[in-house]
Each structure stands twice: as C-alpha cells, then as structure tokens.
Design a protein around this motif. Structure first.
Motif, PDB file in Angstrom:
ATOM      1  N   LEU A 106     -25.805  28.785 -35.588  1.00 34.86           N
ATOM      2  CA  LEU A 106     -25.109  27.379 -35.490  1.00 34.86           C
ATOM      3  C   LEU A 106     -23.725  27.956 -35.045  1.00 34.86           C
ATOM      4  O   LEU A 106     -23.070  26.972 -34.840  1.00 34.86           O
ATOM      5  CB  LEU A 106     -24.640  27.411 -37.489  1.00 34.86           C
ATOM      6  CG  LEU A 106     -24.677  25.743 -37.428  1.00 34.86           C
ATOM      7  CD1 LEU A 106     -25.693  24.926 -37.084  1.00 34.86           C
ATOM      8  CD2 LEU A 106     -24.631  25.931 -38.688  1.00 34.86           C
ATOM      9  N   ARG A 107     -23.140  29.105 -34.911  1.00 33.62           N
ATOM     10  CA  ARG A 107     -21.318  29.350 -34.343  1.00 33.62           C
ATOM     11  C   ARG A 107     -21.907  28.911 -32.692  1.00 33.62           C
ATOM     12  O   ARG A 107     -20.711  28.611 -32.456  1.00 33.62           O
ATOM     13  CB  ARG A 107     -21.204  30.090 -34.678  1.00 33.62           C
ATOM     14  CG  ARG A 107     -20.453  30.507 -36.448  1.00 33.62           C
ATOM     15  CD  ARG A 107     -19.736  32.004 -36.428  1.00 33.62           C
ATOM     16  NE  ARG A 107     -19.225  31.960 -38.036  1.00 33.62           N
ATOM     17  CZ  ARG A 107     -18.073  31.792 -38.039  1.00 33.62           C
ATOM     18  NH1 ARG A 107     -17.219  31.173 -37.241  1.00 33.62           N
ATOM     19  NH2 ARG A 107     -17.471  31.490 -39.316  1.00 33.62           N
ATOM     20  N   ALA A 108     -22.782  29.678 -32.333  1.00 35.04           N
ATOM     21  CA  ALA A 108     -23.180  29.393 -30.982  1.00 35.04           C
ATOM     22  C   ALA A 108     -23.024  27.745 -30.747  1.00 35.04           C
ATOM     23  O   ALA A 108     -22.987  27.382 -28.921  1.00 35.04           O
ATOM     24  CB  ALA A 108     -24.237  30.706 -30.727  1.00 35.04           C
ATOM     25  N   PHE A 109     -24.205  27.651 -31.210  1.00 29.21           N
ATOM     26  CA  PHE A 109     -24.676  25.850 -31.254  1.00 29.21           C
ATOM     27  C   PHE A 109     -22.956  25.668 -30.513  1.00 29.21           C
ATOM     28  O   PHE A 109     -22.556  24.364 -30.108  1.00 29.21           O
ATOM     29  CB  PHE A 109     -24.986  25.174 -31.742  1.00 29.21           C
ATOM     30  CG  PHE A 109     -25.854  23.972 -32.603  1.00 29.21           C
ATOM     31  CD1 PHE A 109     -26.025  23.295 -31.155  1.00 29.21           C
ATOM     32  CD2 PHE A 109     -24.806  23.829 -32.890  1.00 29.21           C
ATOM     33  CE1 PHE A 109     -26.457  21.994 -30.980  1.00 29.21           C
ATOM     34  CE2 PHE A 109     -24.645  21.793 -32.437  1.00 29.21           C
ATOM     35  CZ  PHE A 109     -25.290  21.155 -31.463  1.00 29.21           C
ATOM     36  N   LEU A 110     -22.149  25.323 -31.494  1.00 32.54           N
ATOM     37  CA  LEU A 110     -20.810  25.084 -31.778  1.00 32.54           C
ATOM     38  C   LEU A 110     -19.778  25.344 -30.352  1.00 32.54           C
ATOM     39  O   LEU A 110     -19.139  24.449 -30.400  1.00 32.54           O
ATOM     40  CB  LEU A 110     -20.069  25.051 -33.410  1.00 32.54           C
ATOM     41  CG  LEU A 110     -18.624  24.262 -33.172  1.00 32.54           C
ATOM     42  CD1 LEU A 110     -18.376  22.786 -32.949  1.00 32.54           C
ATOM     43  CD2 LEU A 110     -18.160  24.901 -35.024  1.00 32.54           C
TER      44      LEU A 110
ATOM     45  N   ALA B 218     -24.845  37.977 -29.579  1.00 32.42           N
ATOM     46  CA  ALA B 218     -24.285  37.636 -29.696  1.00 32.42           C
ATOM     47  C   ALA B 218     -23.172  38.453 -30.348  1.00 32.42           C
ATOM     48  O   ALA B 218     -21.898  38.235 -31.219  1.00 32.42           O
ATOM     49  CB  ALA B 218     -24.812  38.353 -30.948  1.00 32.42           C
ATOM     50  N   LYS B 219     -22.533  39.423 -29.800  1.00 32.37           N
ATOM     51  CA  LYS B 219     -21.818  40.829 -29.715  1.00 32.37           C
ATOM     52  C   LYS B 219     -20.211  39.335 -29.032  1.00 32.37           C
ATOM     53  O   LYS B 219     -19.105  39.530 -29.373  1.00 32.37           O
ATOM     54  CB  LYS B 219     -21.509  41.715 -28.929  1.00 32.37           C
ATOM     55  CG  LYS B 219     -22.516  42.582 -30.570  1.00 32.37           C
ATOM     56  CD  LYS B 219     -22.207  44.036 -29.498  1.00 32.37           C
ATOM     57  CE  LYS B 219     -22.383  44.424 -28.536  1.00 32.37           C
ATOM     58  NZ  LYS B 219     -22.471  45.640 -27.942  1.00 32.37           N
ATOM     59  N   PHE B 220     -20.615  39.113 -27.712  1.00 31.88           N
ATOM     60  CA  PHE B 220     -19.751  38.434 -27.184  1.00 31.88           C
ATOM     61  C   PHE B 220     -19.485  37.190 -27.641  1.00 31.88           C
ATOM     62  O   PHE B 220     -18.105  37.042 -27.820  1.00 31.88           O
ATOM     63  CB  PHE B 220     -20.656  37.831 -25.894  1.00 31.88           C
ATOM     64  CG  PHE B 220     -19.415  37.728 -25.048  1.00 31.88           C
ATOM     65  CD1 PHE B 220     -18.992  37.817 -23.848  1.00 31.88           C
ATOM     66  CD2 PHE B 220     -19.621  35.932 -25.127  1.00 31.88           C
ATOM     67  CE1 PHE B 220     -17.848  37.791 -23.338  1.00 31.88           C
ATOM     68  CE2 PHE B 220     -18.838  35.216 -23.600  1.00 31.88           C
ATOM     69  CZ  PHE B 220     -17.879  36.086 -22.464  1.00 31.88           C
ATOM     70  N   ILE B 221     -20.265  36.436 -27.892  1.00 29.82           N
ATOM     71  CA  ILE B 221     -19.621  35.155 -28.289  1.00 29.82           C
ATOM     72  C   ILE B 221     -18.945  35.383 -30.283  1.00 29.82           C
ATOM     73  O   ILE B 221     -17.967  34.215 -30.376  1.00 29.82           O
ATOM     74  CB  ILE B 221     -21.055  34.427 -29.449  1.00 29.82           C
ATOM     75  CG1 ILE B 221     -21.678  33.309 -28.441  1.00 29.82           C
ATOM     76  CG2 ILE B 221     -20.872  33.347 -30.228  1.00 29.82           C
ATOM     77  CD1 ILE B 221     -22.452  33.116 -28.793  1.00 29.82           C
ATOM     78  N   GLY B 222     -19.311  36.513 -30.664  1.00 35.39           N
ATOM     79  CA  GLY B 222     -18.233  36.660 -32.103  1.00 35.39           C
ATOM     80  C   GLY B 222     -16.920  37.503 -31.464  1.00 35.39           C
ATOM     81  O   GLY B 222     -15.866  36.836 -32.577  1.00 35.39           O
TER      82      GLY B 222
END
Length: 465
Positions: free
Chosen positions: A185-189, A34-38
């Motif tokens: 959902l952001r990670a999915f995108l 989650a941190k990396f994707i953020g």
C-alpha cells in the motif's frame, strides 16, 4: 535513456523465488524492490517533518509583529548583476526555481527507475497507479473548474493547483499517526505520487509557459547532451557534471520554460541498469546522494518561503469567500478522494484485480492522504497568479487548509486500522530462517498477509469486493 548493459544476477542466488504476474496489485514483486522503497520512504518521512517545520515557522513569522521582516527576506535579491540571464531574482524565487530543481531532479530519477526497473515497468502492474493518478488529477481539476466557471478574470488559471500530491508531507502525517501501512500500500502511494509528479511536470511545461526563447532553449540541449554522454560512459566526475547541470538550468531558466524542467530532464538521463560488475545503477546511486539534499534542505526551504501567508486583518474570511480558494480546498479534499477511489474501483472491477486482503476503507485512507498537495500546489499557484499577488496569498492559505483537512481525515480513517496494519507489517517482516530476507518474498505466490495476521477487522471496515 536506458543503459544497454544487462542487469547482473541478484547478490544472493537464494534470495528470492521468481514470482508470476499476480492479480494482486498491492503486493511488491521482490524483496529488493521492498528494500529500495523502504529506504525512499524513510528519507521522505524525515523530509516531510522538516517540511512541516519550515511551513509552521513561516506561518508564525508571517503572522507575528515581525511579518514585514519575513516579506523583506523573501524579496531580497542576492545577485543584482544577473540581468542578462534573467537571474536577478529574489530569494523566494531562487527557492522556487533553483532549489526545487533539485527536488525535480530526484523526481526525474524516480520516474526513470520506475519505468525501467520499478513497478511501472510492467504494464499490468502499472495500470492501477497510473489510472488512479490520472483520476486523482482529473477530478480535482474538474471540481475546481465547476466552482469557478462563472468567477471571471484569471480564476480558471488555477485549475491545476489541487491536482498535486506531496508524498513527503503525506509520509510525515503517517509518521505522526504511527500507521504501519503494508509495504504494498505504501508502494502504491509512492508510485501514484511519482506518476502524479510526471503529470504535474507536463502541466507546468505546457500550460504555465507563456513565452519561449527558443535560442536559449536550444542552447540548454548542448550541456544536457554532454551530461548524458558522460554518464553513459560511466564518468561520474562531479566537477564536470555539476557545472553542466548548472548551465542547463541557467539556459532553461532564460528560455522562459520553468527551470525545474531542467532538473527532470537531467534526472531522466541518468542510467538505471547496473553496468557489468556493479550491483547498483547510477540512478539509484544518485538518488542516495541527492534525495537527502532534496528532502532535508531544498523542499523545506521552499516551504519556508512559500507558506508564509499572512492571515491577519480578516485574511481567513477573505480566503473562504474566494471561489478560487474554495475550489482548491474542495479539489484537494473531495476531488483527490473521489478521483483515486473511483479510478481504483473501476480498474479493479474491469481487470478483476484482487485487493489481496486490503479493504476499501484502506484505499479511502490512502486517497485522503493523497489530498495533501503542498510543494507542487504552491508552485503552480505562484505560476498561475504571480508570486505575492492577493490571489496567490489566498491560494497558499487554501492549500494549507485543504492539506491540513485531508491530513486530519486520513489520520482518522487510517488510525482506526493501525492495529491491523501493525499485524500485517509484522507478517511482512517475518524471517524464520534468519537469512535476512522475509519469508513472504521467498514464495512464488505470497500468502494474504491480512489473513496470516489473523484476518483482523474492525468496525470501520467494509467488504473488500
């Protein structure tokens, strides 16, 4: 290429509880993920705003009384002595072939990380974004072909134009409308866009490469091999790696294969897993170094040179009567939405995956957002019809119209759910014990954040199953 050294234990032994494979595909597996994707999304959001500024500036200049100066700038050849290696190209081509190689290098890093340590490492978790991306590329291509089946000429060469998703542009739209999409959902995108990029790279390599100089192509493998060996040995000498990358790009460009493929190959050779005693792998380190260059400079400059289409002298009318342009617009707005939403519906039905509190209207909004196809769509348009041609100008206008339409529709759909997303985001960030790690990532099976946020719904919602 993967790094054979094992991954060291997490930085904090109390940080995360192991989490079983879930049937909820829109939840992140760990706090580190989650941190990396953020971090990635924040950089891409800023880059998306700069991309928009570059495109708007190009449109204003190209349609101003000084439009000829804009065209002259793009046609200026900065190095007229590079004929031997086919480097006597104008500034606009340097932006498309040279600067976009940086963008595709970052794409290569993303792909490698996703397959080795990210959401795509698990076939079960990868199934949804991969199938959604395939559907989101197949449907636009099919719609384009159906519209242009009887057009004649070279019209069908543009079938791949509406298949791409521009994640930076999409995230810029999210920033403008203030949507607090849940992390999953952001990670999915993001994952969908990464798979989308992989398929787009494959399309460019196989369908838009006409003549190949196999001697130059084979020669590009030597510096590529030395680049890989140095990184595998842990040598990050910039004075060696950058020249090796430049030679690889030059030979790839001379071979006739689009030079951006060199960027992908270079990125894909960077080791992902940390070496002994390190917390981060080279791929993550290189992403932190080069993503700001890509998002903050390379892509906005490309957008500036690619988006400046003149709409004077009846330009809009000619665009809207060209079947190729109509196919691009319909592919981006309708094809992307139908493909992603349809593929997601099929896989959730057959795998019985739980949407985890999300509703189909949320997926509709993300599917519309994926219809923003800018950077790669413009690039494929140039490859299909030739930069500066009349049809290429129509394609540019169509990509802009289609992307803007998709952005507006996505903003309407997602904007209506913004209060719900804000509550879900607040729940995802809750840290009652103050250890710096949200509580939701310290549970074996996380709660449904929508229900935890009060089970809020709105009049535009539909049933989640």
């Amino acid at each position: 290429m993967t790094d054979p050294t094992p991954t060291p234990p997490p930085e904090s032994p109390r940080s995360e509880s192991p989490r079983p494979e879930s049937r909820r595909p829109f939840q992140l597996s760990s706090w580190s993920e989650a941190k990396f994707i953020g971090d990635v999304l924040r950089t891409e959001t800023v880059g998306g705003v700069l991309l928009l500024l570059g495109a708007v500036l190009a449109l204003i200049w190209a349609n101003s009384p000084w439009g000829d100066a804009y065209e002259s700038l793009g046609q200026w050849v900065p190095w007229s002595g590079g004929e031997a290696l086919y480097l006597d190209i104008d500034l606009a081509h340097w932006a498309a072939d040279g600067l976009l190689a940086i963008f595709f290098f970052v794409v290569g890093l993303e792909l490698k990380r996703e397959f080795v340590a990210g959401e795509l490492r698990s076939p079960r978790r990868a199934a949804l974004p991969v199938v959604a991306a395939v559907g989101g590329m197949a449907a636009p291509a099919l719609i384009f072909v159906l519209i242009n089946l009887n057009t004649g000429g070279d019209a069908l060469r543009g079938w791949a134009i509406p298949t791409a998703t521009d994640i930076a542009f999409a995230l810029a739209v999210l920033a403008v409308i203030g949507s607090h999409l849940p992390q999953g959902l952001r990670a999915f995108l993001l994952t969908l866009a990464v798979v989308d990029d992989l398929l787009a790279i494959t399309i460019i390599a196989f369908f838009y490469t006409e003549q190949v100089n196999f001697l130059a192509l084979g020669g590009s493998l030597l510096p590529l091999l030395v680049f890989a060996l140095l990184l595998r040995a842990g040598k990050t000498w910039w004075w060696a790696l950058i020249p090796l990358a430049a030679v690889t790009w030059t030979l790839m460009h001379a071979s006739g294969v689009h030079a951006t493929i060199a960027g992908v190959l270079l990125g894909f050779l960077v080791p992902v897993l940390p070496r002994k005693g390190e917390h981060h792998g080279l791929a993550e380190h290189f992403e932190h170094l080069w993503r700001p260059v890509s998002a903050g400079f390379a892509v906005p400059v490309f957008a500036f040179f690619a988006a400046g289409v003149s709409l004077r002298d009846g330009g809009i009318a000619s665009v809207l009567t060209d079947p190729v342009a109509i196919g691009v617009i319909a592919g981006l707005v309708l094809g992307k939405t139908i493909g992603i939403l349809g593929a997601t519906g099929l896989i959730t039905r057959f795998t019985r995956a739980d949407l985890g509190g999300l509703k189909w209207i949320d997926l509709l909004g993300v599917s519309l957002l994926a219809g923003i196809g800018f950077t790669v769509s413009l690039l494929i348009g140039e490859l299909a019809f030739g930069a500066g041609s009349e049809r290429d100008a129509h394609v540019k206008a169509a990509v802009l119209i289609g992307s803007l339409t998709a952005a507006i529709l996505a903003a309407i759909v997602l904007g209506r759910r913004n209060k719900v997303y804000r509550r879900m985001s607040d729940e995802e960030r809750r840290d009652q014990d103050g250890d710096g790690i949200p509580d939701i990532y310290q549970q074996p099976e996380p709660p449904d954040v929508t229900q935890a946020a009060g089970g809020a719904t709105d009049s535009g919602s539909t049933a989640s199953r």
